[in-house]
Design an enzyme around this catalytic site. Structure first.
Site, PDB file in Angstrom:
ATOM      1  N   ARG A 106       0.871  -1.179   0.000  1.00 53.94           N
ATOM      2  CA  ARG A 106       0.000   0.000   0.000  1.00 53.94           C
ATOM      3  C   ARG A 106       0.905   1.225   0.000  1.00 53.94           C
ATOM      4  O   ARG A 106       1.690   1.432   0.936  1.00 53.94           O
ATOM      5  CB  ARG A 106      -0.903   0.013   1.241  1.00 53.94           C
ATOM      6  CG  ARG A 106      -1.791   1.267   1.362  1.00 53.94           C
ATOM      7  CD  ARG A 106      -2.574   1.207   2.662  1.00 53.94           C
ATOM      8  NE  ARG A 106      -3.324   2.420   2.915  1.00 53.94           N
ATOM      9  CZ  ARG A 106      -4.591   2.636   2.559  1.00 53.94           C
ATOM     10  NH1 ARG A 106      -5.236   1.704   1.883  1.00 53.94           N
ATOM     11  NH2 ARG A 106      -5.216   3.752   2.858  1.00 53.94           N
ATOM     12  N   HIS A 133      -7.187   0.954  -6.623  1.00 56.25           N
ATOM     13  CA  HIS A 133      -7.502   0.403  -5.296  1.00 56.25           C
ATOM     14  C   HIS A 133      -8.411  -0.819  -5.495  1.00 56.25           C
ATOM     15  O   HIS A 133      -9.579  -0.804  -5.108  1.00 56.25           O
ATOM     16  CB  HIS A 133      -8.187   1.468  -4.448  1.00 56.25           C
ATOM     17  CG  HIS A 133      -8.151   1.207  -2.980  1.00 56.25           C
ATOM     18  ND1 HIS A 133      -7.614   0.061  -2.430  1.00 56.25           N
ATOM     19  CD2 HIS A 133      -8.608   1.953  -1.921  1.00 56.25           C
ATOM     20  CE1 HIS A 133      -7.740   0.097  -1.125  1.00 56.25           C
ATOM     21  NE2 HIS A 133      -8.335   1.238  -0.787  1.00 56.25           N
ATOM     22  N   GLN A 136     -10.485  -2.591  -2.580  1.00 61.20           N
ATOM     23  CA  GLN A 136     -11.637  -1.801  -2.142  1.00 61.20           C
ATOM     24  C   GLN A 136     -12.853  -2.087  -3.007  1.00 61.20           C
ATOM     25  O   GLN A 136     -13.975  -2.241  -2.503  1.00 61.20           O
ATOM     26  CB  GLN A 136     -11.302  -0.308  -2.207  1.00 61.20           C
ATOM     27  CG  GLN A 136     -12.466   0.614  -1.862  1.00 61.20           C
ATOM     28  CD  GLN A 136     -12.909   0.494  -0.427  1.00 61.20           C
ATOM     29  OE1 GLN A 136     -12.094   0.598   0.487  1.00 61.20           O
ATOM     30  NE2 GLN A 136     -14.202   0.287  -0.208  1.00 61.20           N
ATOM     31  N   ASP A 230     -15.966   9.801  -2.271  1.00 57.40           N
ATOM     32  CA  ASP A 230     -14.689   9.664  -1.590  1.00 57.40           C
ATOM     33  C   ASP A 230     -14.244  11.051  -1.147  1.00 57.40           C
ATOM     34  O   ASP A 230     -14.829  12.068  -1.570  1.00 57.40           O
ATOM     35  CB  ASP A 230     -13.668   9.024  -2.547  1.00 57.40           C
ATOM     36  CG  ASP A 230     -12.396   8.547  -1.856  1.00 57.40           C
ATOM     37  OD1 ASP A 230     -12.315   8.655  -0.618  1.00 57.40           O
ATOM     38  OD2 ASP A 230     -11.477   8.079  -2.566  1.00 57.40           O
ATOM     39  N   CYS A 271     -15.533   4.660   0.765  1.00 55.24           N
ATOM     40  CA  CYS A 271     -14.420   3.791   1.143  1.00 55.24           C
ATOM     41  C   CYS A 271     -13.871   4.103   2.526  1.00 55.24           C
ATOM     42  O   CYS A 271     -13.162   3.267   3.106  1.00 55.24           O
ATOM     43  CB  CYS A 271     -13.315   3.850   0.096  1.00 55.24           C
ATOM     44  SG  CYS A 271     -12.773   5.521  -0.306  1.00 55.24           S
ATOM     45  N   ARG A 316     -14.316  -5.424   3.445  1.00 48.98           N
ATOM     46  CA  ARG A 316     -12.902  -5.390   3.081  1.00 48.98           C
ATOM     47  C   ARG A 316     -12.210  -6.672   3.556  1.00 48.98           C
ATOM     48  O   ARG A 316     -11.386  -7.251   2.845  1.00 48.98           O
ATOM     49  CB  ARG A 316     -12.201  -4.179   3.713  1.00 48.98           C
ATOM     50  CG  ARG A 316     -12.613  -2.810   3.215  1.00 48.98           C
ATOM     51  CD  ARG A 316     -12.300  -2.574   1.759  1.00 48.98           C
ATOM     52  NE  ARG A 316     -10.918  -2.846   1.396  1.00 48.98           N
ATOM     53  CZ  ARG A 316      -9.856  -2.078   1.675  1.00 48.98           C
ATOM     54  NH1 ARG A 316     -10.020  -0.952   2.356  1.00 48.98           N
ATOM     55  NH2 ARG A 316      -8.647  -2.398   1.262  1.00 48.98           N
TER      56      ARG A 316
END
Length: 331
Positions: A106, A133, A136, A230, A271, A316
């Site tokens: 990440r 991502h 996600q 987001d 997210c 997740r």
């Protein structure tokens, strides 16, 4: 034909077919039921997993760690290595590949996770880069699947906000792959990269997906099954608040926007983390400097029955577990 992705890296959803993505979602549901039933797992027993983090994390780190532990895996959380400082990414990858069965990264550059995959010799999983991502999006799609009576390829997902960011990119890629309609609603200055849009439109021709990028809020929201947003400023862009607020304040997801979908069953996704109030240091600073008590989503929507953000956050873990099990697990 049976789906088998054993030994493969998970760097971007571009690399996966509709059947492979749906396989991961179905496996996620199976593993979620298993955990809810309290069944101890052994699918990652004797598997060693390395987590490399350049960026701060809550959900991604916790999801990888708990998912691994649930199935008997062992985890190293690596934040103080010499990678990129005294040792090249290539050399680091070759070392870690001798120790570990899988590596998560990440951080900032997509090239870093691709180099780790190229030289480690083991599956590498993208926990977030500036471009993509993908883990996600699996959680997002699982949440839509659990909350809609329609199959995913008959749903419409609308992203509202900065349509150039990694989440918006990956949502569009995933939607194009599985045949879901995708609309990004954003000011023109923040439209998704045209080359990526054109690439996904070619894929959409085969899958039956419809891809739309628009600044028209009412038209974009019509018929939405899920409305997604987001943060307005991503990690590493902290000097952009004033500019982004001017561009994106009309695109705050509020109750009027949710109702513009015309769908009483519409859900709200994010997210996380979210600046829906001032109960954070950043939220309080923005309030003091710009007078805003909420940014990308209103507190009313965030706390409403439309909101499935905490189901999404839990997913997740289940979807990341599926990625690890499918690529290095004892299946």
């Amino acid at each position: 034909m049976a789906v088998n992705i054993k030994g493969r890296s998970f760097l971007t959803l571009k690399d996966f077919s509709r059947d492979e993505i749906n396989y991961l979602l179905d496996l996620s549901l199976d593993l979620k039921r298993k955990k809810r039933a309290g069944i101890r797992g052994e699918l990652l027993e004797r598997k060693n997993i390395c987590l490399i983090f350049e960026k701060a994390s809550t959900r991604t780190r916790c999801a990888f760690e708990t998912a691994a532990f649930d199935e008997g895996g062992a985890v190293t959380f690596l934040t103080n290595s010499q990678m990129g400082k005294k040792e090249s990414i290539e050399d680091t990858a070759k070392v870690l590949g001798r120790f570990y069965d899988g590596i998560e990264f990440r951080g900032y550059k997509q090239a870093t996770v691709e180099t780790l995959s190229e030289f480690s010799g083991v599956p590498v999983w993208n926990g977030l880069t500036d471009l993509y991502h993908p883990t996600q999006v699996l959680a997002d799609f699982l949440t839509i699947k659990e909350n809609s009576t329609k199959p995913l390829n008959q749903c419409k997902l609308v992203f509202v906000g900065d349509a150039r960011n990694n989440v918006a990119n990956s949502l569009m890629i995933g939607a194009a792959k599985i045949g879901m309609d995708f609309t990004a609603v954003a000011p023109e200055a923040l439209f998704t990269d045209k080359a990526l849009v054109d690439e996904m439109m070619e894929i959409a021709k085969e899958s039956g997906s419809k891809i739309v990028i628009t600044s028209d809020i009412a038209a974009g929201l019509k018929g939405a099954d899920a409305v997604y947003t987001d943060v307005w400023v991503s990690m590493g862009e902290e000097d952009m608040y004033e500019q982004r607020i001017k561009l994106l304040e009309p695109y705050r997801v509020d109750m009027k926007m949710m109702k513009a979908s015309g769908n009483p069953e519409v859900i709200f996704l994010h997210c996380l983390p979210s600046f829906h109030d001032t109960e954070t240091e950043v939220g309080a600073e923005v309030k003091a400097k710009y007078g805003l008590s909420e940014m990308e989503v209103s507190d009313e929507v965030f706390r409403s029955p439309f909101s499935k953000v905490f189901d999404e956050a839990e997913n997740r873990m289940h979807t990341i577990k599926a990625v690890m099990v499918a690529t290095i697990g004892n299946l």
